[in-house]
Design a protein around this motif. Structure first.
Motif, PDB file in Angstrom:
ATOM      1  N   UNK A  40       0.990  -1.342   0.363  1.00 51.90           N
ATOM      2  CA  UNK A  40       0.517  -0.391  -0.468  1.00 51.90           C
ATOM      3  C   UNK A  40       0.849   0.748   0.320  1.00 51.90           C
ATOM      4  N   UNK A  41       1.896   1.307   0.235  1.00 47.60           N
ATOM      5  CA  UNK A  41       2.691   2.675   0.522  1.00 47.60           C
ATOM      6  C   UNK A  41       3.372   3.265  -0.997  1.00 47.60           C
ATOM      7  N   UNK A  42       2.536   4.885  -1.067  1.00 40.20           N
ATOM      8  CA  UNK A  42       3.036   5.421  -1.864  1.00 40.20           C
ATOM      9  C   UNK A  42       4.216   5.844  -1.752  1.00 40.20           C
ATOM     10  N   UNK A  43       4.862   4.762  -2.828  1.00 40.07           N
ATOM     11  CA  UNK A  43       6.313   5.109  -3.327  1.00 40.07           C
ATOM     12  C   UNK A  43       6.685   6.939  -3.467  1.00 40.07           C
ATOM     13  N   UNK A  44       5.154   7.663  -4.045  1.00 39.40           N
ATOM     14  CA  UNK A  44       6.596   8.780  -4.628  1.00 39.40           C
ATOM     15  C   UNK A  44       6.103   9.436  -4.051  1.00 39.40           C
ATOM     16  N   UNK A  45       4.855   9.858  -2.651  1.00 43.56           N
ATOM     17  CA  UNK A  45       4.526  10.560  -1.187  1.00 43.56           C
ATOM     18  C   UNK A  45       6.297  10.224  -0.942  1.00 43.56           C
ATOM     19  N   UNK A  46       6.249   8.832  -0.109  1.00 45.11           N
ATOM     20  CA  UNK A  46       7.655   8.491   0.071  1.00 45.11           C
ATOM     21  C   UNK A  46       9.193   9.565  -0.098  1.00 45.11           C
ATOM     22  N   UNK A  47       9.042   9.078  -1.210  1.00 45.32           N
ATOM     23  CA  UNK A  47      10.420  10.202  -2.007  1.00 45.32           C
ATOM     24  C   UNK A  47       9.911  11.671  -2.323  1.00 45.32           C
ATOM     25  N   UNK A  48       9.617  11.973  -1.712  1.00 48.24           N
ATOM     26  CA  UNK A  48       8.691  13.617  -1.427  1.00 48.24           C
ATOM     27  C   UNK A  48       9.143  14.186  -0.193  1.00 48.24           C
ATOM     28  N   UNK A  49       8.714  13.303   0.424  1.00 49.58           N
ATOM     29  CA  UNK A  49       8.973  13.593   1.857  1.00 49.58           C
ATOM     30  C   UNK A  49      10.543  13.404   2.171  1.00 49.58           C
ATOM     31  N   UNK A  50      10.666  12.417   1.792  1.00 42.14           N
ATOM     32  CA  UNK A  50      12.130  12.368   2.126  1.00 42.14           C
ATOM     33  C   UNK A  50      13.429  13.464   1.485  1.00 42.14           C
ATOM     34  N   UNK A  51      12.730  14.134   0.597  1.00 46.73           N
ATOM     35  CA  UNK A  51      13.063  15.370  -0.149  1.00 46.73           C
ATOM     36  C   UNK A  51      13.461  15.975   0.294  1.00 46.73           C
ATOM     37  N   UNK A  52      12.191  16.503   0.657  1.00 45.64           N
ATOM     38  CA  UNK A  52      11.828  17.645   1.848  1.00 45.64           C
ATOM     39  C   UNK A  52      12.466  17.668   3.279  1.00 45.64           C
ATOM     40  N   UNK A  53      12.601  16.505   3.720  1.00 44.73           N
ATOM     41  CA  UNK A  53      12.814  16.656   4.811  1.00 44.73           C
ATOM     42  C   UNK A  53      14.681  17.092   4.911  1.00 44.73           C
ATOM     43  N   UNK A  54      14.990  17.893   5.425  1.00 39.25           N
ATOM     44  CA  UNK A  54      16.513  18.463   6.033  1.00 39.25           C
ATOM     45  C   UNK A  54      17.777  17.371   6.529  1.00 39.25           C
ATOM     46  N   UNK A  55      17.028  16.668   7.937  1.00 41.08           N
ATOM     47  CA  UNK A  55      17.566  15.528   8.594  1.00 41.08           C
ATOM     48  C   UNK A  55      17.783  14.671   7.939  1.00 41.08           C
ATOM     49  N   UNK A  56      18.700  13.199   8.732  1.00 43.07           N
ATOM     50  CA  UNK A  56      19.220  12.242   7.248  1.00 43.07           C
ATOM     51  C   UNK A  56      17.600  11.477   8.001  1.00 43.07           C
ATOM     52  N   UNK A  57      17.295  10.690   7.117  1.00 42.11           N
ATOM     53  CA  UNK A  57      16.571   9.271   7.352  1.00 42.11           C
ATOM     54  C   UNK A  57      17.071   8.104   7.664  1.00 42.11           C
TER      55      UNK A  57
END
Ligand code: X90
Length: 280
Positions: A40-57
């Motif tokens: 079910x994971x929306x991979x595009x949304x996850x990638x966008x969140x990752x890009x927007x986040x400044x810290x280390x995921x």
């Protein structure tokens, strides 16, 4: 008798046709958000969140309880995990195997550390499925999977290795090359189950040529190919075309990476598993 194939979500496989299948999810943690790597994971949304986040995921592997759940209540389990040299997933599966056998003394569990990821794990599971569907015994299926996994291979190309470096999965030096705009690092899964960088390529055409050269080096002769990509259908189509020029009937399948592979291979990345000659 219940027979089940089991893997973790680094295989990119969330269901398998014709057999019972259990998948232990890895997790991706971006800031205060945790994404479970399931179908079910929306991979595009996850990638966008990752890009927007400044810290280390970061990511975390399945624990023993997650594996126990994936094993379900099967009598015979064939479990293939991603490489133990990049993740704790295999170790957790090994502990789960022990626990499961204590609770189900008559069960049989085959557990394989693929020393690889994604599409190579997929190929091995498909080989196991073939045997299951033909009614082959547990012992023979295990033998077949061992033998087969010696002649499957994995190549990848990455446009960025940021997440791999930040999480200590490759050296920052190796990762630097992939940080240069337009440069892709093409590499393979080493025999130890780590990333081995082979080429630095500019442009899609060059990248595809390197892929095919490496496939040939490892004895590819028209066998099965599984291509997984991170929103890069163009590159995946390009490789399929190149393969079909020489082998029009090759069994090539393409799929979108699951969350874990999307996270580490990053946008534009591609991971390819194929059959070849025995690993040296
Ligand atoms: O949190 C965890 O336990 C998961 C850690 C996973 C680390 C590496 C994933 C790499 C994914 C890169 C290309 C394929 C490399 C294959 C080498 C065996 C994608």
């Amino acid at each position: 008798m219940k027979i089940r194939i089991v893997s973790d979500s680094a295989s990119n496989i969330f269901e398998m046709e014709g057999v019972e299948y259990g998948c232990a999810s890895l997790k991706i943690v971006i800031g205060d958000q945790t994404f479970t790597d399931d179908k079910e994971l929306d991979r595009m949304v996850m990638l966008e969140e990752m890009k927007a986040y400044k810290g280390t995921s970061r990511t975390s592997c399945p624990n023993v309880a997650d594996w126990m759940e994936a094993f379900g209540d099967a009598d015979v389990i064939y479990c293939v995990t991603m490489t133990s040299n990049l993740s704790g997933t295999y170790n957790a599966a090994a502990l789960a195997k022990e626990q499961y056998l204590e609770e189900h003394p008559d069960a049989k569990i085959y557990l394989l550390d693929s020393l690889s990821i994604g599409p190579e794990v997929q190929l091995i599971m498909e080989r196991i499925r073939e045997d299951i569907l033909c009614g082959v015994s547990f012992e023979q299926t295990a033998k077949d999977a061992d033998a087969y996994s010696k002649r499957t291979h994995l190549l990848f190309s990455l446009e960025s290795m940021d997440n791999l470096a930040k999480n200590g999965r490759v050296s920052p030096l190796v990762a630097k090359a992939a940080g240069i705009l337009g440069v892709r690092v093409v590499g393979k899964a080493s025999n130890e189950g780590t990333l081995q960088s082979l080429h630095k390529c500019r442009g899609e055409k060059k990248t595809l040529i390197k892929y095919y050269e490496e496939m040939k080096n490892h004895g590819y002769e028209g066998g099965k190919v599984r291509i997984s990509h991170v929103f890069n259908e163009e590159l995946a189509d390009g490789l399929e075309k190149l393969i079909r020029q020489e082998y029009p009937d090759a069994e090539v399948e393409k799929l979108l990476c699951g969350g874990l592979c999307c996270f580490y291979a990053e946008k534009g990345g591609m991971i390819v598993g194929y059959e070849g000659k025995e690993k040296e």
